[in-house]
Design a protein around this motif. Sequence first.
Motif, PDB file in Angstrom:
ATOM      1  N   GLU A   1       0.825  -1.207   0.000  1.00 30.14           N
ATOM      2  CA  GLU A   1       0.000   0.000   0.000  1.00 30.14           C
ATOM      3  C   GLU A   1       0.859   1.256   0.000  1.00 30.14           C
ATOM      4  N   LEU A   2       1.917   1.248   0.806  1.00 37.09           N
ATOM      5  CA  LEU A   2       2.795   2.411   0.870  1.00 37.09           C
ATOM      6  C   LEU A   2       3.524   2.655  -0.445  1.00 37.09           C
ATOM      7  N   ALA A   3       3.910   1.574  -1.110  1.00 32.26           N
ATOM      8  CA  ALA A   3       4.585   1.714  -2.404  1.00 32.26           C
ATOM      9  C   ALA A   3       3.700   2.454  -3.397  1.00 32.26           C
ATOM     10  N   LEU A   4       2.412   2.126  -3.395  1.00 33.52           N
ATOM     11  CA  LEU A   4       1.462   2.777  -4.292  1.00 33.52           C
ATOM     12  C   LEU A   4       1.158   4.205  -3.842  1.00 33.52           C
ATOM     13  N   GLU A   5       0.959   4.383  -2.543  1.00 33.14           N
ATOM     14  CA  GLU A   5       0.597   5.704  -2.021  1.00 33.14           C
ATOM     15  C   GLU A   5       1.708   6.728  -2.238  1.00 33.14           C
ATOM     16  N   THR A   6       2.941   6.305  -2.105  1.00 29.91           N
ATOM     17  CA  THR A   6       4.070   7.219  -2.262  1.00 29.91           C
ATOM     18  C   THR A   6       4.474   7.416  -3.713  1.00 29.91           C
ATOM     19  N   GLY A   7       3.939   6.593  -4.611  1.00 34.71           N
ATOM     20  CA  GLY A   7       4.296   6.691  -6.016  1.00 34.71           C
ATOM     21  C   GLY A   7       5.637   6.076  -6.346  1.00 34.71           C
ATOM     22  N   LEU A   8       6.225   5.343  -5.415  1.00 31.48           N
ATOM     23  CA  LEU A   8       7.501   4.688  -5.683  1.00 31.48           C
ATOM     24  C   LEU A   8       7.330   3.483  -6.604  1.00 31.48           C
ATOM     25  N   ALA A   9       6.111   2.977  -6.702  1.00 34.45           N
ATOM     26  CA  ALA A   9       5.815   1.877  -7.628  1.00 34.45           C
ATOM     27  C   ALA A   9       4.352   1.983  -8.037  1.00 34.45           C
ATOM     28  N   ASP A  10       4.058   1.480  -9.228  1.00 36.11           N
ATOM     29  CA  ASP A  10       2.660   1.350  -9.627  1.00 36.11           C
ATOM     30  C   ASP A  10       2.280  -0.122  -9.536  1.00 36.11           C
ATOM     31  N   GLN A  11       1.020  -0.438  -9.818  1.00 33.03           N
ATOM     32  CA  GLN A  11       0.572  -1.820  -9.670  1.00 33.03           C
ATOM     33  C   GLN A  11       1.319  -2.764 -10.606  1.00 33.03           C
ATOM     34  N   ALA A  12       1.647  -2.269 -11.789  1.00 27.18           N
ATOM     35  CA  ALA A  12       2.376  -3.120 -12.737  1.00 27.18           C
ATOM     36  C   ALA A  12       3.741  -3.512 -12.186  1.00 27.18           C
ATOM     37  N   GLU A  13       4.404  -2.561 -11.527  1.00 26.94           N
ATOM     38  CA  GLU A  13       5.714  -2.863 -10.942  1.00 26.94           C
ATOM     39  C   GLU A  13       5.584  -3.855  -9.796  1.00 26.94           C
ATOM     40  N   LEU A  14       4.566  -3.678  -8.954  1.00 29.10           N
ATOM     41  CA  LEU A  14       4.354  -4.641  -7.881  1.00 29.10           C
ATOM     42  C   LEU A  14       4.064  -6.026  -8.433  1.00 29.10           C
ATOM     43  N   ASP A  15       3.294  -6.084  -9.492  1.00 29.86           N
ATOM     44  CA  ASP A  15       2.996  -7.378 -10.123  1.00 29.86           C
ATOM     45  C   ASP A  15       4.268  -8.027 -10.652  1.00 29.86           C
ATOM     46  N   ARG A  16       5.174  -7.227 -11.204  1.00 39.73           N
ATOM     47  CA  ARG A  16       6.440  -7.773 -11.707  1.00 39.73           C
ATOM     48  C   ARG A  16       7.273  -8.323 -10.550  1.00 39.73           C
ATOM     49  N   ILE A  17       7.281  -7.626  -9.423  1.00 37.03           N
ATOM     50  CA  ILE A  17       8.047  -8.086  -8.262  1.00 37.03           C
ATOM     51  C   ILE A  17       7.470  -9.386  -7.721  1.00 37.03           C
ATOM     52  N   VAL A  18       6.158  -9.468  -7.632  1.00 37.52           N
ATOM     53  CA  VAL A  18       5.514 -10.694  -7.159  1.00 37.52           C
ATOM     54  C   VAL A  18       5.851 -11.857  -8.091  1.00 37.52           C
ATOM     55  N   ALA A  19       5.786 -11.619  -9.399  1.00 38.89           N
ATOM     56  CA  ALA A  19       6.118 -12.668 -10.374  1.00 38.89           C
ATOM     57  C   ALA A  19       7.579 -13.096 -10.238  1.00 38.89           C
ATOM     58  N   ALA A  20       8.462 -12.127  -9.961  1.00 36.55           N
ATOM     59  CA  ALA A  20       9.879 -12.443  -9.788  1.00 36.55           C
ATOM     60  C   ALA A  20      10.087 -13.355  -8.581  1.00 36.55           C
ATOM     61  N   TRP A  21       9.380 -13.076  -7.493  1.00 39.85           N
ATOM     62  CA  TRP A  21       9.493 -13.939  -6.318  1.00 39.85           C
ATOM     63  C   TRP A  21       8.962 -15.339  -6.609  1.00 39.85           C
ATOM     64  N   ARG A  22       7.850 -15.431  -7.313  1.00 44.90           N
ATOM     65  CA  ARG A  22       7.306 -16.745  -7.660  1.00 44.90           C
ATOM     66  C   ARG A  22       8.295 -17.518  -8.540  1.00 44.90           C
ATOM     67  N   GLU A  23       8.881 -16.816  -9.500  1.00 48.72           N
ATOM     68  CA  GLU A  23       9.839 -17.468 -10.407  1.00 48.72           C
ATOM     69  C   GLU A  23      11.046 -17.977  -9.637  1.00 48.72           C
ATOM     70  N   TRP A  24      11.581 -17.145  -8.741  1.00 47.37           N
ATOM     71  CA  TRP A  24      12.738 -17.558  -7.950  1.00 47.37           C
ATOM     72  C   TRP A  24      12.383 -18.782  -7.099  1.00 47.37           C
ATOM     73  N   GLY A  25      11.237 -18.771  -6.468  1.00 45.81           N
ATOM     74  CA  GLY A  25      10.856 -19.866  -5.583  1.00 45.81           C
ATOM     75  C   GLY A  25      10.690 -21.194  -6.295  1.00 45.81           C
ATOM     76  N   GLU A  26      10.344 -21.134  -7.572  1.00 42.70           N
ATOM     77  CA  GLU A  26      10.124 -22.359  -8.336  1.00 42.70           C
ATOM     78  C   GLU A  26      11.391 -22.889  -8.981  1.00 42.70           C
ATOM     79  N   ASP A  27      12.464 -22.134  -8.938  1.00 47.00           N
ATOM     80  CA  ASP A  27      13.720 -22.538  -9.567  1.00 47.00           C
ATOM     81  C   ASP A  27      14.454 -23.507  -8.643  1.00 47.00           C
ATOM     82  N   GLU A  28      14.771 -24.697  -9.125  1.00 43.30           N
ATOM     83  CA  GLU A  28      15.433 -25.713  -8.295  1.00 43.30           C
ATOM     84  C   GLU A  28      16.824 -25.295  -7.851  1.00 43.30           C
TER      85      GLU A  28
END
Length: 266
Positions: free
Chosen positions: A223-250
């Motif tokens: 919420e703070l990332a969006l409120e402060t303008g440091l990230a938009d929803q697309a950027e947060l979605d990219r970060i979430v996808a990056a974490w999912r990708e890392w977690g699935e990598d053996e």
Amino acid sequence: MSEQYLHGHHASVLASHTWRTAANSAAYLLEYLEAGMDVLDVGCGVGTITVDLATYVPGGRVLGIDRALEPLERAADLAVAQNVENVEFEQANAYALPFADGSYDVVHAHQLLQHLRDPLAAIREMKRVLRRGGLLALREADYGGMTWFPESGLTGWRDLYQQLSDRHGRHAQAGRRLLAWVRAAGFTAVQPSASTWCFAEPDEREYWSNMWAERMTHSRLAELALETGLADQAELDRIVAAWREWGEDESGWFTVVHGEVLARGK
């Protein structure tokens, strides 16, 4: 002085804290604990470390404090569930501890100071309630020292976290500053050290990646990332996808570096 926890107290945040134990988060302290000691755990959260610490001081007492009520309720339930009777929890502020000078043999704080605007003031207050010859035990992560493989886009996550921390006057690199802070607070007998959390086994990667993916989706941090303008929803979605990708990598591997200090009161 009262401050909000940047991560907030969404269920995803509180659930992730239950992974922490005295063994994986306070090992540097355990050999110094003795029966009959009075221990204060500042910023105890859901109390998993606190309840563990109580088992190391039979006949003593452990008090966990936190400014937020919700995690304290979970902590009290945990103590009952584990039948640990020498531990209690109450609401209090790290900047104004409601205890007399020299009340505790050990004052412990884990991952607290990085979330405070004035960590030195909190350390001085911990020093005040420490008995002569008592032990202050502090452990903090250092985001700048975290390493991982493969990259998977996680640099964007760390950059955003650092910006959020700086914007709100917090200390993402607290681990490396602990020694300076305790010396500035007046401690002279100080034992510094470092330790890590390593997430590489499948269950560890699943825990760590899911935890951060959930935080960057549902927590106050997002919420703070969006409120402060440091990230938009697309950027947060990219970060979430990056974490999912890392977690699935053996071959995924992540290390969290922590600074630690043990400081003796005079």
